[in-house]
Design a protein around this motif. Structure first.
Motif, mmCIF file in Angstrom:
data_model
loop_
_atom_site.group_PDB
_atom_site.id
_atom_site.type_symbol
_atom_site.label_atom_id
_atom_site.label_comp_id
_atom_site.label_asym_id
_atom_site.label_seq_id
_atom_site.Cartn_x
_atom_site.Cartn_y
_atom_site.Cartn_z
ATOM 1 N N GLY A 171 1.044 -1.545 0.087
ATOM 2 C CA GLY A 171 -0.158 0.172 -0.203
ATOM 3 C C GLY A 171 1.407 0.757 -0.368
ATOM 4 O O GLY A 171 0.527 2.110 -0.643
ATOM 5 N N MET A 172 2.083 0.847 0.395
ATOM 6 C CA MET A 172 3.317 1.994 0.389
ATOM 7 C C MET A 172 3.994 1.323 -1.033
ATOM 8 O O MET A 172 4.343 0.463 -1.379
ATOM 9 N N ASP A 173 4.179 2.780 -1.690
ATOM 10 C CA ASP A 173 5.606 2.818 -2.509
ATOM 11 C C ASP A 173 6.242 3.929 -2.625
ATOM 12 O O ASP A 173 5.529 4.481 -2.734
ATOM 13 N N PHE A 174 7.291 3.488 -3.400
ATOM 14 C CA PHE A 174 8.538 5.249 -3.538
ATOM 15 C C PHE A 174 8.467 5.154 -5.149
ATOM 16 O O PHE A 174 8.257 5.007 -5.865
ATOM 17 N N ILE A 175 8.202 6.471 -4.988
ATOM 18 C CA ILE A 175 8.234 7.530 -6.265
ATOM 19 C C ILE A 175 9.621 8.495 -6.204
ATOM 20 O O ILE A 175 10.334 8.858 -5.598
ATOM 21 N N GLU A 176 9.547 9.195 -7.805
ATOM 22 C CA GLU A 176 9.835 10.177 -7.888
ATOM 23 C C GLU A 176 12.084 9.792 -7.227
ATOM 24 O O GLU A 176 12.472 10.866 -6.354
ATOM 25 N N GLU A 177 12.331 8.489 -7.635
ATOM 26 C CA GLU A 177 13.881 8.382 -7.078
ATOM 27 C C GLU A 177 14.709 9.106 -7.591
ATOM 28 O O GLU A 177 14.672 9.059 -8.760
ATOM 29 N N VAL A 178 15.320 9.106 -7.172
ATOM 30 C CA VAL A 178 17.083 9.979 -7.302
ATOM 31 C C VAL A 178 17.806 8.871 -7.195
ATOM 32 O O VAL A 178 18.108 8.714 -5.689
ATOM 33 N N VAL A 179 19.295 8.706 -7.373
ATOM 34 C CA VAL A 179 20.231 8.007 -6.818
ATOM 35 C C VAL A 179 21.474 8.637 -7.010
ATOM 36 O O VAL A 179 21.793 9.359 -8.390
ATOM 37 N N GLU A 180 22.128 8.906 -6.046
ATOM 38 C CA GLU A 180 23.392 9.629 -5.892
ATOM 39 C C GLU A 180 24.256 8.954 -5.366
ATOM 40 O O GLU A 180 24.585 8.446 -4.032
ATOM 41 N N TYR A 181 26.088 8.895 -6.229
ATOM 42 C CA TYR A 181 26.788 7.939 -5.532
ATOM 43 C C TYR A 181 27.990 8.567 -5.415
ATOM 44 O O TYR A 181 28.804 10.373 -5.349
ATOM 45 N N HIS A 182 28.252 8.895 -4.250
ATOM 46 C CA HIS A 182 29.420 8.998 -3.417
ATOM 47 C C HIS A 182 30.485 8.076 -2.744
ATOM 48 O O HIS A 182 30.321 6.716 -3.563
ATOM 49 N N ASN A 183 31.640 8.612 -2.200
ATOM 50 C CA ASN A 183 32.728 7.650 -2.139
ATOM 51 C C ASN A 183 32.393 6.766 -0.552
ATOM 52 O O ASN A 183 32.028 6.730 -0.310
ATOM 53 N N GLY A 184 32.253 5.748 -1.664
ATOM 54 C CA GLY A 184 32.345 3.987 -0.747
ATOM 55 C C GLY A 184 31.047 3.886 -0.303
ATOM 56 O O GLY A 184 29.983 3.056 -0.272
ATOM 57 N N PHE A 185 29.610 4.700 -0.874
ATOM 58 C CA PHE A 185 28.425 4.173 -1.142
ATOM 59 C C PHE A 185 26.972 5.418 -1.701
ATOM 60 O O PHE A 185 27.696 6.198 -2.338
ATOM 61 N N ILE A 186 25.681 4.732 -1.925
ATOM 62 C CA ILE A 186 25.292 5.347 -2.825
ATOM 63 C C ILE A 186 23.467 5.424 -1.827
ATOM 64 O O ILE A 186 23.584 5.247 -0.940
ATOM 65 N N VAL A 187 23.015 6.909 -2.262
ATOM 66 C CA VAL A 187 21.830 7.737 -1.661
ATOM 67 C C VAL A 187 20.979 7.213 -2.601
ATOM 68 O O VAL A 187 21.130 8.043 -3.880
ATOM 69 N N ILE A 188 19.648 6.827 -2.136
ATOM 70 C CA ILE A 188 18.631 6.988 -2.902
ATOM 71 C C ILE A 188 17.518 8.000 -2.464
ATOM 72 O O ILE A 188 17.154 7.572 -0.795
ATOM 73 N N GLY A 189 17.268 8.696 -2.700
ATOM 74 C CA GLY A 189 16.329 9.644 -2.109
ATOM 75 C C GLY A 189 15.040 9.382 -2.979
ATOM 76 O O GLY A 189 14.804 9.174 -4.427
ATOM 77 N N ALA A 190 13.918 9.544 -2.441
ATOM 78 C CA ALA A 190 12.351 9.458 -2.983
ATOM 79 C C ALA A 190 11.384 9.541 -2.246
ATOM 80 O O ALA A 190 11.130 9.572 -0.701
ATOM 81 N N ASN A 191 9.808 9.637 -2.421
ATOM 82 C CA ASN A 191 9.288 10.288 -2.115
ATOM 83 C C ASN A 191 8.046 8.995 -1.585
ATOM 84 O O ASN A 191 8.199 8.302 -2.416
ATOM 85 N N LEU A 192 6.869 9.324 -0.545
ATOM 86 C CA LEU A 192 5.996 8.192 -0.315
ATOM 87 C C LEU A 192 4.868 8.291 -1.530
ATOM 88 O O LEU A 192 4.104 9.448 -1.588
ATOM 89 N N HIS A 193 4.314 6.938 -1.894
ATOM 90 C CA HIS A 193 2.771 6.970 -2.760
ATOM 91 C C HIS A 193 2.029 6.184 -1.885
ATOM 92 O O HIS A 193 2.649 5.340 -1.472
#
Length: 485
Positions: free
Chosen positions: A432-454
């Motif tokens: 009943g909950m999903d991620f939308i408007e996902e954005v992937v960013e690469y950093h040194n040693g890790f990845i950060v994914i930002g999203a909103n909730l639907h």
């Protein structure tokens, strides 16, 4: 999980940004608040009370059939309170209810229906979140403070004032117990359905358990998941985590998911432990031009072994000899893989004969993406190198094989890897909950994914079919009522 970092944003962003993406963020945050408010309204609207009887001196009363007819939570807010938890605050709201009365005061007996209302209703509810024994998010405690400053009751009779003080007070006093039950029973029951350890495919599984209690700051709810894969056949054989800890500094989106190199390395290690990184390329799997090149390259070796083997089928046996290693930089993610490649001749009815053994070093570009609830990786071959394990002279002889072997990898091996990863890994989010408007960013040693909730379902709809088990609070909940007439 219902509110999974749902308000992770700065106040300056809320007030000053005017871009379309920021509007979507604010809309999504409003949706979370609205769904939470709607859930609370539905829980309070379904308050049921047993028959209540009381006696004080010569005053006796009975209250039955209590029903809330209207609930208006006009000013509701959802906040993070450091070292406490999540706060749902309702101010200047109103509630209307009806019930039947039976009153005996001295010689006066009165019965009938009462329509009552309470204005300037303030409800302050805080939820404390913990990690349970299985590493699952759980509501540990709820504190509730309900204050009603104005009350009205409409009915005819002789003891209106005395009965109003008692009946309306007793009815509204069920607000905190109702919210307590909704959180510790309904919501916790739904949280228990979210798997923290599950299968990814027939080879590996993943552990999403929390490694410590959630941390609540003034701007975010931070949860540290284990994020580790394991081979189903060797579940206790896991990789040691030497990766840097991810750091999340962004607040523009509602949810941020940070993945360290360990997350991907443990996945590769799990597949390696399960014995997946092995392949035998023979017969119809062997490209004809590659087979012809192999026969030409190893014609002399075959003749020296046995001229009768000239027409025997050839095969390439690929076996990764160590777990692949992931490297994440601001420029992107790469995976380095080393394998032993053996060239074999397969005489009919006889054991295979090894013609050569070489080491293959490859580097893949890895593109990470997330859609809905699934995280997936797509690999592209970036660099390829082979050299002989037997002599430097043979390494020179292998130079003509570089290009066709690289092509073979791109045609046969890379699609196989992508076939394993294209289904993706499910992120532990409630149905009943999903991620939308996902954005992937690469950093040194890790990845950060930002999203909103639907929200495709309301919170109440998410939990209505969940079997409920009474979960006692770790500490008694508190409630305060302050009524003025």
């Amino acid at each position: 999980i219902l509110l999974l970092g749902a308000l992770r944003k700065s106040e300056s962003t809320i007030s000053s940004s005017s871009s379309s993406s920021s509007s979507n963020i604010l809309c999504s945050a409003f949706t979370v608040k609205f769904e939470t408010q709607k859930f609370v309204e539905e829980e309070l609207s379904n308050i049921t009370m047993p028959e209540m009887k009381g006696k004080e001196g010569r005053f006796q009363y009975t209250i039955t059939d209590v029903k809330i007819t209207e609930l208006n939570l006009t000013h509701a807010d959802l906040q993070f309170i450091p070292d406490v938890g999540l706060l749902f605050d309702v101010q200047n709201s109103s509630i209307s209810l009806s019930f039947n009365r039976q009153i005996l005061y001295w010689f006066f007996y009165d019965t009938g229906n009462i329509n009552a209302s309470a204005e300037d209703v303030n409800i302050n509810t805080a939820l404390n979140l913990i990690r349970d024994d299985e590493g699952r998010l759980k509501i540990n405690n709820i504190s509730c403070d309900a204050k009603i400053n104005k009350m009205k009751a409409k009915f005819s009779g002789t003891v209106k004032r005395a009965f109003t003080d008692r009946s309306v007070f007793l009815s509204v006093s069920q607000i905190c117990p109702a919210l307590n039950h909704a959180a510790l029973v309904h919501v916790n029951s739904m949280l228990e359905t979210i798997p923290v350890r599950s299968e990814v495919d027939q080879f590996i599984g993943i552990d999403y358990s929390l490694i410590d209690d959630p941390v609540v700051t003034s701007r975010s709810l931070d949860m540290h998941f284990r994020g580790m894969f394991f081979a189903l056949s060797h579940q206790n054989h896991t990789l040691v985590n030497y990766a840097v800890d991810p750091v999340i500094r962004e607040y523009d989106r509602m949810v941020y998911l940070a993945l360290s190199e360990f997350f991907f390395d443990s996945g590769m290690f799990a597949y390696y432990t399960a014995g997946i990184f092995q392949m035998d390329i023979v017969n119809e799997k062997m490209p004809k031009d590659l087979e012809m090149l192999l026969r030409t390259t190893y014609f002399g070796a075959i003749m020296m072994l046995n001229p009768a083997l000239v027409d025997a089928p050839l095969s390439l046996q690929l076996a990764v000899n160590s777990p692949p290693k992931t490297s994440i930089k601001t420029s992107g993610a790469t995976v380095v893989m080393t394998a032993i490649v053996k060239v074999m001749v397969l005489p009919p009815g006889q054991p295979p004969v090894q013609l050569s053994s070489m080491t293959m070093e490859t580097k893949f570009n890895a593109k990470v993406s997330m859609k809905g609830k699934r995280l997936s990786v797509h690999a592209d071959l970036r660099r390829f190198k082979i050299f002989s394990n037997q002599s430097a002279l043979e390494s020179l002889a292998l130079i003509p094989l570089q290009a066709p072997l690289k092509t073979m990898l791109q045609i046969s091996v890379v699609p196989l890897i992508n076939n394993w990863t294209k289904r993706g890994v499910r992120i532990p989010l409630a149905d009943g909950m999903d991620f939308i408007e996902e954005v992937v960013e690469y950093h040194n040693g890790f990845i950060v994914i930002g999203a909103n909730l639907h929200f495709s379902k309301g919170l109440r709809e998410m939990i209505k079919n969940t079997p409920h088990t009474i979960v006692p609070p770790a500490r008694p909940w508190t409630h305060t009522y302050n009524a003025k007439f």
